[in-house]
Design a protein around this motif. Sequence first.
Motif, PDB file in Angstrom:
ATOM      1  N   MET A   1      -4.375 -11.535   7.800  1.00 16.57           N
ATOM      2  CA  MET A   1      -4.445 -10.086   7.614  1.00 16.57           C
ATOM      3  C   MET A   1      -3.158  -9.650   6.944  1.00 16.57           C
ATOM      4  SD  MET A   1      -4.771  -7.169  10.542  1.00 16.57           S
ATOM      5  CE  MET A   1      -4.616  -5.437  10.151  1.00 16.57           C
ATOM      6  N   LEU A   2      -3.298  -9.108   5.722  1.00 15.93           N
ATOM      7  CA  LEU A   2      -2.128  -8.633   4.994  1.00 15.93           C
ATOM      8  C   LEU A   2      -1.709  -7.273   5.555  1.00 15.93           C
ATOM      9  CD1 LEU A   2      -3.205  -9.399   1.301  1.00 15.93           C
ATOM     10  CD2 LEU A   2      -1.837 -10.822   2.830  1.00 15.93           C
ATOM     11  N   GLN A   3      -0.462  -6.897   5.257  1.00 16.69           N
ATOM     12  CA  GLN A   3       0.021  -5.623   5.772  1.00 16.69           C
ATOM     13  C   GLN A   3      -0.796  -4.461   5.214  1.00 16.69           C
ATOM     14  OE1 GLN A   3       4.186  -3.694   5.371  1.00 16.69           O
ATOM     15  NE2 GLN A   3       4.426  -5.627   6.437  1.00 16.69           N
ATOM     16  N   SER A   4      -1.211  -4.577   3.952  1.00 16.46           N
ATOM     17  CA  SER A   4      -2.064  -3.528   3.381  1.00 16.46           C
ATOM     18  C   SER A   4      -2.870  -4.109   2.236  1.00 16.46           C
ATOM     19  CB  SER A   4      -1.207  -2.372   2.875  1.00 16.46           C
ATOM     20  OG  SER A   4      -0.401  -2.837   1.823  1.00 16.46           O
ATOM     21  N   GLY A   5      -3.904  -3.370   1.842  1.00 14.97           N
ATOM     22  CA  GLY A   5      -4.709  -3.766   0.682  1.00 14.97           C
ATOM     23  C   GLY A   5      -5.556  -4.999   0.969  1.00 14.97           C
ATOM     24  N   GLY A   6      -5.971  -5.655  -0.116  1.00 11.66           N
ATOM     25  CA  GLY A   6      -6.747  -6.868   0.034  1.00 11.66           C
ATOM     26  C   GLY A   6      -8.236  -6.675  -0.182  1.00 11.66           C
ATOM     27  N   ALA A   7      -8.648  -5.458  -0.598  1.00 12.83           N
ATOM     28  CA  ALA A   7     -10.066  -5.241  -0.892  1.00 12.83           C
ATOM     29  C   ALA A   7     -10.200  -4.418  -2.169  1.00 12.83           C
ATOM     30  CB  ALA A   7     -10.740  -4.523   0.275  1.00 12.83           C
ATOM     31  N   TRP A   8     -11.308  -4.565  -2.855  1.00 15.41           N
ATOM     32  CA  TRP A   8     -11.597  -3.760  -4.054  1.00 15.41           C
ATOM     33  C   TRP A   8     -11.682  -2.295  -3.641  1.00 15.41           C
ATOM     34  CZ3 TRP A   8     -14.329  -8.464  -3.452  1.00 15.41           C
ATOM     35  CH2 TRP A   8     -14.131  -9.408  -4.477  1.00 15.41           C
ATOM     36  N   SER A   9     -11.256  -1.395  -4.532  1.00 17.10           N
ATOM     37  CA  SER A   9     -11.234   0.010  -4.123  1.00 17.10           C
ATOM     38  C   SER A   9     -12.649   0.565  -3.982  1.00 17.10           C
ATOM     39  CB  SER A   9     -10.408   0.835  -5.106  1.00 17.10           C
ATOM     40  OG  SER A   9     -11.073   0.939  -6.327  1.00 17.10           O
ATOM     41  N   ALA A  10     -13.611   0.018  -4.702  1.00 15.81           N
ATOM     42  CA  ALA A  10     -14.968   0.573  -4.652  1.00 15.81           C
ATOM     43  C   ALA A  10     -15.880  -0.160  -3.665  1.00 15.81           C
ATOM     44  CB  ALA A  10     -15.593   0.522  -6.048  1.00 15.81           C
ATOM     45  N   VAL A  11     -15.363  -1.219  -3.063  1.00 16.36           N
ATOM     46  CA  VAL A  11     -16.245  -2.023  -2.207  1.00 16.36           C
ATOM     47  C   VAL A  11     -16.480  -1.287  -0.892  1.00 16.36           C
ATOM     48  CG1 VAL A  11     -14.478  -3.378  -0.960  1.00 16.36           C
ATOM     49  CG2 VAL A  11     -16.680  -4.417  -1.522  1.00 16.36           C
ATOM     50  N   ARG A  12     -17.706  -1.379  -0.368  1.00 13.79           N
ATOM     51  CA  ARG A  12     -17.982  -0.755   0.927  1.00 13.79           C
ATOM     52  C   ARG A  12     -17.469  -1.667   2.039  1.00 13.79           C
ATOM     53  NH1 ARG A  12     -23.442   0.290  -1.727  1.00 13.79           N
ATOM     54  NH2 ARG A  12     -23.139   2.373  -2.573  1.00 13.79           N
ATOM     55  N   ALA A  13     -17.064  -1.044   3.147  1.00 15.79           N
ATOM     56  CA  ALA A  13     -16.447  -1.803   4.240  1.00 15.79           C
ATOM     57  C   ALA A  13     -17.330  -2.974   4.672  1.00 15.79           C
ATOM     58  CB  ALA A  13     -16.163  -0.876   5.420  1.00 15.79           C
ATOM     59  N   GLU A  14     -18.602  -2.685   4.900  1.00 16.58           N
ATOM     60  CA  GLU A  14     -19.536  -3.711   5.347  1.00 16.58           C
ATOM     61  C   GLU A  14     -19.703  -4.830   4.326  1.00 16.58           C
ATOM     62  OE1 GLU A  14     -23.569  -2.503   6.059  1.00 16.58           O
ATOM     63  OE2 GLU A  14     -22.977  -1.501   7.926  1.00 16.58           O
ATOM     64  N   GLU A  15     -19.776  -4.396   3.072  1.00 12.66           N
ATOM     65  CA  GLU A  15     -20.007  -5.313   1.968  1.00 12.66           C
ATOM     66  C   GLU A  15     -18.821  -6.298   1.865  1.00 12.66           C
ATOM     67  OE1 GLU A  15     -21.620  -4.129  -2.422  1.00 12.66           O
ATOM     68  OE2 GLU A  15     -19.857  -3.094  -1.706  1.00 12.66           O
ATOM     69  N   MET A  16     -17.611  -5.764   2.040  1.00 16.32           N
ATOM     70  CA  MET A  16     -16.413  -6.596   1.958  1.00 16.32           C
ATOM     71  C   MET A  16     -16.417  -7.634   3.070  1.00 16.32           C
ATOM     72  SD  MET A  16     -13.718  -6.965   0.079  1.00 16.32           S
ATOM     73  CE  MET A  16     -12.615  -8.368   0.252  1.00 16.32           C
ATOM     74  N   LEU A  17     -16.766  -7.182   4.271  1.00 16.48           N
ATOM     75  CA  LEU A  17     -16.765  -8.095   5.421  1.00 16.48           C
ATOM     76  C   LEU A  17     -17.839  -9.174   5.249  1.00 16.48           C
ATOM     77  CD1 LEU A  17     -15.520  -8.791   8.113  1.00 16.48           C
ATOM     78  CD2 LEU A  17     -17.051  -7.146   9.206  1.00 16.48           C
ATOM     79  N   ARG A  18     -18.997  -8.765   4.741  1.00 13.74           N
ATOM     80  CA  ARG A  18     -20.071  -9.754   4.512  1.00 13.74           C
ATOM     81  C   ARG A  18     -19.652 -10.765   3.452  1.00 13.74           C
ATOM     82  NH1 ARG A  18     -24.820  -8.644   7.052  1.00 13.74           N
ATOM     83  NH2 ARG A  18     -25.247  -6.442   7.467  1.00 13.74           N
ATOM     84  N   TYR A  19     -18.939 -10.256   2.421  1.00 13.10           N
ATOM     85  CA  TYR A  19     -18.490 -11.152   1.360  1.00 13.10           C
ATOM     86  C   TYR A  19     -17.531 -12.212   1.917  1.00 13.10           C
ATOM     87  CZ  TYR A  19     -15.463 -12.858  -2.323  1.00 13.10           C
ATOM     88  OH  TYR A  19     -14.708 -13.679  -3.115  1.00 13.10           O
ATOM     89  N   VAL A  20     -16.526 -11.767   2.680  1.00 17.21           N
ATOM     90  CA  VAL A  20     -15.573 -12.738   3.248  1.00 17.21           C
ATOM     91  C   VAL A  20     -16.306 -13.703   4.173  1.00 17.21           C
ATOM     92  CG1 VAL A  20     -13.496 -13.033   4.654  1.00 17.21           C
ATOM     93  CG2 VAL A  20     -13.618 -11.160   3.012  1.00 17.21           C
ATOM     94  N   ALA A  21     -17.244 -13.160   4.973  1.00 17.27           N
ATOM     95  CA  ALA A  21     -18.023 -14.027   5.869  1.00 17.27           C
ATOM     96  C   ALA A  21     -18.781 -15.086   5.074  1.00 17.27           C
ATOM     97  CB  ALA A  21     -18.991 -13.177   6.692  1.00 17.27           C
TER      98      ALA A  21
END
Lengths: 307, 258
Positions: free
Chosen positions: A83-103
Amino acid sequence: MTAPAVKVRDLVMRYGATTAVDGLSLTVETGTITAILGPNGAGKTTTMETCEGYRRPHSGTVRVLGLDPLAQHRELSPRVGVMLQSGGAWSAVRAEEMLRYVASLHASPLPFAPLVERLGLGSCGRTPYRRLSGGQQKRLGLAMAVVGRPELVILDEPTAGLDPQARRAAWDLIEQLAASGVTVLLTTHHMEEAERLAAFIYVVDRGRVVSSGSPAELTSSGARNTIRFRAAPGLDTASLAAALPAGCTAHEYAPGAYQVDGPVTPQTLATVTSWCAAQGVMPESLAVERHTLEDVFLQLTGRELRS
Amino acid sequence: MTSLDLSPAPGAQPLPHMVAAHALMETRLLLRNGEQLLLAIAIPLLLLVGGAEAGGLIDLGPGRRIDVLTPGVLALAVLSTSFTSLAIATAFERRYGVLKRLGASPLPRSGLLLGKVASLLVIEAVQLSLIAALALALGWRPSGGVYAVAAVGLLVTLGTSAFAALGLLMAGTLRAEATLAAANLVYVVLLAAGAVVVPLAKYPEWMQPVVAALPSGALAEGLREVTAGAPLGWQRLAVLACWSAGAAAVAVRTFRWE
């Protein structure tokens, strides 16, 4: 005993003329929660990022799960949740979508719905990352760190900016991780957090470890605790100091108000009361003040604000 | 509260699975971005209709207008996706720590690159199909048969590779805002002066060798030649291959992930 999950020896990291980490050593035992505590700019993030394989040490060695974080990155990355201190996701990505992608990058990720529920991400699941609150971004970052079911999680300020409920949810999750056999290394500014979660704390300042131990060790043996009492003014504090165990000091900080500093043990307390009895004075408002981790921290790292 | 088993079970998906997941993610994000869609699809289609209808405005030289225009618009679509969109998207991934965070994920850097390329190819397939369909409806009559189709495929692949290497070179060295400005500027300059839409032969003679050596000139000119039934010139392929190799070699050395 199993090998330590993280082993850093004499790490030195420089950025140009600035030395960010200056001969730092630390060990994280498997299955425990270890906190790195320190003011801003102490070298906490640089140390973590070296463990994550982002930076090459100028000197010293870093081993994570027995591997070299740079040379064996491919082997290591599925086993470590970051877990980075901040950032680490695309600005337009939806929260769920980002988590599913990493999963989807992991072989046996955590089930999606319970994780989302645990971290309270359900209500903002369809919100783009840039419109999440700071706390929601932190919780998503934490979810991304644990979703791959890692052996070790490295969390950089996991609860900074969280409201009390969210902080509690994060603490519960971190404690459950350790109880499930996951090793946790985290940085924090919050004494309360370090005291509650960590089995072992490293206090870091100016790139070095200035103190380490369990929270209890840091606040008792490491610190100078205080006994205060009130009695008649003008007592002979030099004779009190002479009677006390080595390392203790005594002085009258205001007329009739006395203070004993040092390693406060039952023996110290008994010495104070019997000295009072010998003087024929009654110590009133006698109080033992156990220093908090915050006092220890300020003692070790200084009280002045740093830019 | 639903129970959650947090006990360790680490492991990465096989590389092809991760590459596909990444390609899908990037494609979805691009399709959600209005500006990117405008650049990738609306502008080329408008240019095709406008250029075909507005006869006297720009002199495209001999031959049927639509036959000259269509290969240029195809080249423009490749330029917009594989250079401008890629550079801007990657620069902002760098800025927002996406590249950094993915660096700690099981997806290796090679997988990230493959995922990006796969996403580019998917988008280009959509773009080129739409442009070709509209052009055919407007009366485009390409010649050259199967040989031309294969030559177009080769030119588009090499062109994508050259533009993508240049785009990544820019995204990995400049700040995100600078990349946004520069990538758009390069797009406009190449559109106006890079033989994308206007054939090479219409440029002043002294400019022609320079423009032919640009990746845009080589790609568009190559596409115009093969769809007109001419053979695929080795110079076109050589220009694109040189830009690819050169830009990739520099990008590998200079790319900064944070």
